[in-house]
Enzyme design. Structure first.
Site, PDB file in Angstrom:
ATOM      1  CE1 TYR A   1      -3.930  -2.095   5.433  1.00  0.00           C
ATOM      2  CE2 TYR A   1      -3.246   0.108   4.778  1.00  0.00           C
ATOM      3  CZ  TYR A   1      -3.666  -1.163   4.442  1.00  0.00           C
ATOM      4  OH  TYR A   1      -3.820  -1.505   3.116  1.00  0.00           O
TER       5      TYR A   1
ATOM      6  CB  SER B   1      -0.862   0.001   1.277  1.00  0.00           C
ATOM      7  OG  SER B   1      -1.475   1.252   1.485  1.00  0.00           O
TER       8      SER B   1
END
Length: 246
Positions: free
Chosen positions: A153, A140
């Site tokens: 995250y 990501s």
């Protein structure tokens, strides 16, 4: 796309029941690969099998469970004989501030996003070394840029980057290519699992404010990376919506 199609290649895609995983499995199938697809939601995989142009094997897979991971790799090799490409896509994003967090959500993210991808690499690696294959790690933009409300995250995605670089150094001379794909905002179910109301609303507002990437955009990037000639390693692809500023 490269002229090197994937005819005869065998791929295992984790987290394939929706979003990027499903789109990637379909794109690789369209290029001629035989694809094993793993996820916890096996019912979703059956519809994917029906949509795919080529042969697809649906597997129940929980990446947080090492036995499940090893069984999925073994089943793939048993069915197709070999394993050439691993696409580590399974992941969960449970955004929220650090203060007052439900730390069970932290555990779930670390176990799924980071340990899960590590377990899958570990199980698949002997086969990938044998075939001079490839590992695709779906990370990501949060693996490069941490932001408030996404600390854990981001930590898991930074971890994937570190693990992938160490892996690359260990296996690249043996012909195994390691690819890290870092998408920005993609229209998937990922944000639907956020339990923090403010973060859920923020995710929806961000998505509404731009032309988000589609899962197929990421799938195309994966196909590009794994269809390069053997001497070309596309190690990193950072791909954002044009409208995304950070």
């Amino acid at each position: 796309m490269s002229n090197n199609t994937l005819a005869g290649k065998v791929v295992l895609v984790t987290g394939a029941s929706s979003g990027i995983g499903e789109a990637t499995a379909l794109a690789l199938s369209a290029e001629g690969a035989r694809v094993a697809v793993g996820a916890r939601r096996v019912d979703r995989l059956e519809s994917l099998v029906g949509k795919a142009p080529g042969e697809v094997l649906a597997l129940e897979l929980d990446v947080t469970d090492q036995e499940s991971v090893r069984a999925a790799v073994a089943a793939t090799v048993e069915r197709f004989g070999v394993l050439d490409i691993l696409v580590n896509n399974a992941g969960v994003m449970l955004a929220g501030p650090i203060a007052g967090a439900d730390t069970a959500e932290w555990t779930r993210m670390v176990e799924t996003n980071l340990l899960g991808s590590m377990y899958t690499v570990h199980a698949a690696l002997p086969h990938l070394l044998e075939r001079k294959g490839a590992v695709v790690q779906v990370s990501s933009t949060s693996g490069r840029f941490a932001s408030a409300g996404n600390g854990v995250y981001a930590a898991t995605k930074f971890g994937i980057t570190a693990f992938s670089e160490a892996l690359r150094q260990e296996v690249t001379a043996q012909g195994v290519r390691v690819v890290v794909v870092e998408p920005g905002f993609v229209a998937t179910e990922l944000a639907d699992h956020i339990t923090d109301p403010a973060m859920q609303a923020a995710a929806q507002n961000i998505a509404a404010s731009m032309r988000t990437l589609q899962p197929e955009d990421i799938a195309n990037a994966v196909v590009y990376a794994v269809t390069q000639p053997a001497h070309v390693a596309v190690n990193e692809i950072l791909i954002r919506p044009t409208d995304q500023t950070r």
